[in-house]
Motif scaffolding. Structure first.
Motif, short mmCIF file in Angstrom:
data_model
loop_
_atom_site.label_atom_id
_atom_site.label_comp_id
_atom_site.label_asym_id
_atom_site.label_seq_id
_atom_site.Cartn_x
_atom_site.Cartn_y
_atom_site.Cartn_z
N ALA A 213 0.83 -1.21 0.00
CA ALA A 213 0.00 0.00 0.00
C ALA A 213 0.85 1.25 0.00
O ALA A 213 2.05 1.22 0.32
CB ALA A 213 -0.92 0.00 1.22
N TYR A 214 0.20 2.36 -0.35
CA TYR A 214 0.81 3.70 -0.25
C TYR A 214 0.12 4.44 0.88
O TYR A 214 -1.11 4.52 0.92
CB TYR A 214 0.65 4.45 -1.56
N ASN A 215 0.88 4.95 1.83
CA ASN A 215 0.33 5.72 2.95
C ASN A 215 0.63 7.19 2.75
O ASN A 215 1.78 7.58 2.53
CB ASN A 215 0.94 5.23 4.28
N LYS A 216 -0.41 8.03 2.83
CA LYS A 216 -0.27 9.46 2.57
C LYS A 216 0.34 10.23 3.74
O LYS A 216 0.87 11.32 3.55
CB LYS A 216 -1.63 10.06 2.22
N SER A 217 0.24 9.72 4.95
CA SER A 217 0.68 10.47 6.13
C SER A 217 2.20 10.62 6.16
O SER A 217 2.94 9.84 5.55
CB SER A 217 0.22 9.75 7.41
N ASP A 218 2.63 11.66 6.88
CA ASP A 218 4.07 11.93 7.08
C ASP A 218 4.83 12.08 5.77
O ASP A 218 5.96 11.58 5.62
CB ASP A 218 4.72 10.84 7.94
N GLY A 219 4.22 12.73 4.80
CA GLY A 219 4.91 12.99 3.54
C GLY A 219 4.85 11.85 2.55
O GLY A 219 5.33 11.97 1.43
N GLY A 220 4.26 10.75 2.93
CA GLY A 220 4.10 9.63 2.01
C GLY A 220 5.12 8.53 2.24
O GLY A 220 6.32 8.79 2.39
N SER A 221 4.63 7.30 2.30
CA SER A 221 5.53 6.15 2.46
C SER A 221 4.90 4.93 1.81
O SER A 221 3.71 4.91 1.49
CB SER A 221 5.80 5.88 3.95
N LEU A 222 5.74 3.91 1.63
CA LEU A 222 5.27 2.65 1.05
C LEU A 222 5.23 1.60 2.15
O LEU A 222 6.16 1.48 2.94
CB LEU A 222 6.21 2.18 -0.05
N GLU A 223 4.15 0.84 2.16
CA GLU A 223 4.06 -0.30 3.07
C GLU A 223 4.32 -1.56 2.27
O GLU A 223 3.64 -1.82 1.27
CB GLU A 223 2.69 -0.37 3.74
N LEU A 224 5.30 -2.33 2.69
CA LEU A 224 5.61 -3.58 2.01
C LEU A 224 4.81 -4.73 2.61
O LEU A 224 4.23 -4.61 3.68
CB LEU A 224 7.12 -3.86 2.11
N LYS A 225 4.81 -5.86 1.92
CA LYS A 225 4.03 -7.02 2.37
C LYS A 225 4.52 -7.57 3.70
O LYS A 225 3.77 -8.23 4.41
CB LYS A 225 4.08 -8.11 1.29
N ASN A 226 5.80 -7.28 4.03
CA ASN A 226 6.32 -7.74 5.33
C ASN A 226 6.05 -6.73 6.45
O ASN A 226 6.53 -6.89 7.57
CB ASN A 226 7.82 -8.03 5.23
N GLY A 227 5.27 -5.68 6.13
CA GLY A 227 4.91 -4.68 7.13
C GLY A 227 5.86 -3.51 7.25
O GLY A 227 5.59 -2.53 7.93
N LEU A 228 7.00 -3.58 6.58
CA LEU A 228 8.00 -2.51 6.67
C LEU A 228 7.52 -1.26 5.92
O LEU A 228 6.89 -1.35 4.87
CB LEU A 228 9.32 -3.00 6.06
N GLN A 229 7.83 -0.09 6.48
CA GLN A 229 7.49 1.19 5.86
C GLN A 229 8.76 1.82 5.28
O GLN A 229 9.76 1.94 5.98
CB GLN A 229 6.89 2.15 6.90
N LEU A 230 8.71 2.21 4.01
CA LEU A 230 9.85 2.86 3.37
C LEU A 230 9.44 4.23 2.85
O LEU A 230 8.32 4.42 2.37
CB LEU A 230 10.36 2.01 2.19
N PRO A 231 10.35 5.22 2.93
CA PRO A 231 10.02 6.57 2.43
C PRO A 231 9.84 6.58 0.91
O PRO A 231 10.40 5.75 0.20
CB PRO A 231 11.23 7.40 2.85
N LEU A 232 9.06 7.54 0.44
CA LEU A 232 8.78 7.67 -0.99
C LEU A 232 8.96 9.11 -1.43
O LEU A 232 8.40 10.03 -0.82
CB LEU A 232 7.34 7.22 -1.29
N SER A 233 9.75 9.33 -2.48
CA SER A 233 9.93 10.68 -3.03
C SER A 233 8.67 11.09 -3.78
O SER A 233 8.04 10.27 -4.46
CB SER A 233 11.12 10.71 -4.00
N ASN A 234 8.30 12.37 -3.69
CA ASN A 234 7.08 12.86 -4.32
C ASN A 234 7.05 12.60 -5.82
O ASN A 234 6.01 12.24 -6.38
CB ASN A 234 6.93 14.37 -4.07
N GLU A 235 8.21 12.76 -6.48
CA GLU A 235 8.24 12.61 -7.94
C GLU A 235 8.04 11.16 -8.39
O GLU A 235 7.80 10.90 -9.58
CB GLU A 235 9.56 13.16 -8.52
N LYS A 236 8.14 10.20 -7.46
CA LYS A 236 7.96 8.78 -7.81
C LYS A 236 6.54 8.30 -7.52
O LYS A 236 6.19 7.15 -7.82
CB LYS A 236 8.95 7.92 -7.03
N LEU A 237 5.70 9.15 -6.93
CA LEU A 237 4.37 8.73 -6.48
C LEU A 237 3.52 8.18 -7.62
O LEU A 237 2.90 7.12 -7.49
CB LEU A 237 3.66 9.91 -5.81
#
Length: 249
Positions: A213-237
């Motif tokens: 999933a993509y989470n909009k909070s805190d500037g945007g992040s990616l949730e992976l299937k293993n539950g880990l959250q990774l940062p996402l650059s705006n231009e890659k959204l």
């Protein structure tokens, strides 16, 4: 002076390269020209060059087989590959930190290549990695350095790669992690050729098949299937949202 040998089955290619070197690289002397690999091996043994300009695609032998004819302690020369390879294969050259000149050879690129040779002639080059990565029609596996060994990693099992300066941490399924001496740009050049991988952030490349999933909070992040959250650059959204829609279908 840099003493060099040209190995190429095409006479015109050898002539063109010799002319370019004569005109643009005054510190390079061509001491032999060879039309096949066996001739090239003999010339290297006899002349002990500093540098070999080596064509890859030749009848009978691939240029990649050159080092099979020498023991490790005999390889006192560097190789600059001359090649007509395009796209994926060129990424393999970049990833392996091997110098190459794309035919038809551009004089400025030739000069730059000689400058890199002069600056980094003591640097170890991973010809074995190049060979393994060029064997494949597409990147089902990548060969990466690990100490004195090569690791062969299946790309579909790589979840994400995290850049850490001159190193990268490869995170795979089953909590397997590998720290390798390649920066993230090296991985971007070769692995993002495969569309399932995206440079999502200055420090991350992610396999889109593992995005939940993509989470909009805190500037945007990616949730992976293993539950880990990774940062996402705006231009890659936009690219990531597109990938998630494809996964949902």
């Amino acid at each position: 002076m840099i003493q060099a040998i040209i190995i190429d089955d095409e006479k015109r290619a050898r002539l063109n390269l010799a002319l370019l070197i004569n005109e643009y690289c005054s510190d390079v002397t061509i001491i032999a020209e060879c039309e096949n690999l066996p001739e090239g091996v003999k010339a290297i043994r006899k002349n002990k060059p500093d540098l070999v300009f080596l064509d890859i695609e030749m009848p009978g032998h691939s240029g990649l087989e050159l080092l099979d004819f020498f023991d490790e302690n005999e390889v006192n020369f560097k190789i600059i590959f001359t090649t007509a390879y395009q796209e994926y294969a060129i990424q393999a050259f970049k990833f392996s930190a091997i110098d190459y000149l794309l035919k038809p050879i551009n004089p400025n690129e030739l000069v730059d290549s000689i400058a890199r040779f002069t600056k980094e002639k003591e640097k170890y080059n991973n010809y074995a990695i190049l060979r393994e990565n060029l064997k494949q029609d597409r990147l089902k596996k990548i060969a990466v350095p690990s100490g004195n060994s090569l690791l062969f990693l299946e790309t579909e099992k790589i979840i994400f790669i995290k850049g850490e300066g001159a190193y990268s941490e490869i995170n795979c399924e089953n909590n397997e992690k590998y720290l390798v001496s390649r920066n993230l740009k090296n991985f971007e050049d070769i692995i993002c050729f495969n569309s399932i991988f995206v440079r999502t952030h200055k420090s991350y490349i992610v396999n889109t098949q593992f995005i939940r999933a993509y989470n909009k909070s805190d500037g945007g992040s990616l949730e992976l299937k293993n539950g880990l959250q990774l940062p996402l650059s705006n231009e890659k959204l936009e690219i990531i949202l597109e990938a998630i829609e494809i996964i949902k279908r």
